[in-house]
Design an enzyme around this catalytic site. Sequence first.
Site, PDB file in Angstrom:
ATOM      1  N   ASN A  35      70.817 -74.594 -12.787  1.00  0.00           N
ATOM      2  CA  ASN A  35      69.737 -75.532 -12.519  1.00  0.00           C
ATOM      3  C   ASN A  35      68.359 -74.879 -12.335  1.00  0.00           C
ATOM      4  O   ASN A  35      67.455 -75.069 -13.155  1.00  0.00           O
ATOM      5  CB  ASN A  35      70.166 -76.343 -11.288  1.00  0.00           C
ATOM      6  N   TRP A  36      68.187 -74.093 -11.272  1.00  0.00           N
ATOM      7  CA  TRP A  36      66.814 -73.590 -11.047  1.00  0.00           C
ATOM      8  C   TRP A  36      66.481 -72.456 -12.000  1.00  0.00           C
ATOM      9  O   TRP A  36      65.307 -72.222 -12.290  1.00  0.00           O
ATOM     10  CB  TRP A  36      66.523 -73.292  -9.579  1.00  0.00           C
ATOM     11  N   TYR A  82      83.782 -66.592 -16.016  1.00  0.00           N
ATOM     12  CA  TYR A  82      83.169 -66.966 -14.735  1.00  0.00           C
ATOM     13  C   TYR A  82      84.175 -67.668 -13.842  1.00  0.00           C
ATOM     14  O   TYR A  82      84.985 -68.460 -14.295  1.00  0.00           O
ATOM     15  CB  TYR A  82      81.970 -67.900 -14.980  1.00  0.00           C
ATOM     16  N   ASP A 167      72.612 -66.840  -2.409  1.00  0.00           N
ATOM     17  CA  ASP A 167      74.030 -66.970  -2.082  1.00  0.00           C
ATOM     18  C   ASP A 167      74.486 -66.268  -0.803  1.00  0.00           C
ATOM     19  O   ASP A 167      75.120 -66.880   0.041  1.00  0.00           O
ATOM     20  CB  ASP A 167      74.876 -66.442  -3.251  1.00  0.00           C
ATOM     21  N   GLU A 397      68.510 -58.653 -12.966  1.00  0.00           N
ATOM     22  CA  GLU A 397      68.680 -59.817 -12.090  1.00  0.00           C
ATOM     23  C   GLU A 397      67.844 -59.631 -10.819  1.00  0.00           C
ATOM     24  O   GLU A 397      67.191 -60.557 -10.342  1.00  0.00           O
ATOM     25  CB  GLU A 397      70.170 -59.956 -11.738  1.00  0.00           C
TER      26      GLU A 397
HETATM   27  C1  GLC Z   1      73.300 -66.280  -8.567  1.00  0.00           C
HETATM   28  C2  GLC Z   1      72.001 -66.497  -7.797  1.00  0.00           C
HETATM   29  C3  GLC Z   1      71.484 -67.896  -8.063  1.00  0.00           C
HETATM   30  C4  GLC Z   1      71.308 -68.078  -9.567  1.00  0.00           C
HETATM   31  C5  GLC Z   1      72.586 -67.734 -10.338  1.00  0.00           C
HETATM   32  C6  GLC Z   1      72.384 -67.677 -11.827  1.00  0.00           C
HETATM   33  O1  GLC Z   1      74.304 -67.123  -8.115  1.00  0.00           O
HETATM   34  O2  GLC Z   1      72.167 -66.274  -6.428  1.00  0.00           O
HETATM   35  O3  GLC Z   1      70.274 -68.123  -7.398  1.00  0.00           O
HETATM   36  O4  GLC Z   1      70.918 -69.380  -9.860  1.00  0.00           O
HETATM   37  O5  GLC Z   1      73.073 -66.480  -9.932  1.00  0.00           O
HETATM   38  O6  GLC Z   1      71.373 -66.777 -12.160  1.00  0.00           O
END
Ligand code: GLC
Length: 426
Positions: A35-36, A82, A167, A397
Amino acid sequence: MSPNEPDAAARAILKANDRGGYTVPNGRVYPFQWNWDSAFVALGFDRFDRERAWTEIETLLRAQWDDGFLPHIVFWKDDPGYFPGPSVWGTGKQPVTSGITQPPVAATSVRKLWESAKATGEGERYRARLEALFPKLLAWHRWFATCRDFEQRGLVVAMHPWETGRDNSPEWDVPGEPIDVSKVGDYVRRDTSHLDSKMRPTKLEYDRYLALVQFGRSTGWDHARIAAENPFRVADVGMSMILLRANRDLAALANELGKCDEAGEVRGWIDRAERGIGWLWDEDVNAWCSRDTLTGRSSGFVTSASFLSFYAGLSGPRRDAAMRAHFDRIAGMVEFVMPSLDPADPGFQMIRYWRGPVWAVVNYMIGTGLAEMGDPDRANRVREDTLELMRRNGFYEAYSPIDGTGSGGDDFSWTAAIWLAWADGD
Ligand code: GLC
């Protein structure tokens, strides 16, 4: 790298991670739509492919549930790389999705896309697409106002650490203790087969993540029941600030489209947040902190999310001065701001995910907020540090604030997108 090289490399990453209408954060570690991530990725695409930028957000919103909820993962295509995949979430939706949400950045991105289209004379071409997106964004924010602010306090109450997007932040440690992990059962993590486990959350944290997924699933992902019964209910300072900001942007879009009633409704949420968010100010540490709604206890942690008050458009002399003092203190301790956890904290770990590393997307929000609130020097420090990390090490990342080493996945979409969105004029 020559000045143009990172730009070309960043574009190549977005193109390589494009799965046709949506972008995966990283092909191995995160092979679905997040999402974000997509909200930031759209800003990167906007620098070289406007059409594709809008599509990224339109695709995400195609996964919206009828009640306005917008999931944190959309499993457009299955991928065994995943865990936990669609069968663990068991939401029973089409497309298949997770059952929790993520920080609501999308409205802010849509406003940016719209303004960038207008600035180059393309506004009219995109107006119909804006009109189609607006009610969906409004429905999502309305869902936040009811299901994640069920006591109407102007806050966002996260039901899962993954919901916050940060997380394994230590903010969730104490509030996570009551989560019963005894019935989680056996499972095989996939993240630690792709990446060094020193960079990842621990087994106990993962057990808690899964116990919360199992709880949500046991309610049939009934958001009202989750709000009333979830064993983890933390007012997240990051999401609360991000939603306040996103509501300001949504109100601006409503005005742009001449939607007065909707603008009034959004204004009501903004007023509520401006009245209620002070609950997240921790007088002992003199900073914005997440707070457990079940115990009323502040986390007491200064994290990168604490600095999002500027991005949220909050201003008050005493609190701003305290946050600036924290900024300067931390900036004096690291080579690259803004570590995800205060380096003075004994739990600081420079490569463990949200317990130390620098994240480009959070820096982008911090830097944007500081610039908007008239603090160009600190804003430049954040921006320059972020760009330098990418120039030196590529698009990871996250990065160590101490020596800049990249951690987590490489060729990461949202990091590349932040380069494109921010390096203009570089
Ligand atoms: C991890 C991050 C999260 C992000 C995801 C995919 O879970 O903590 O913020 O959206 O990876 O990049």
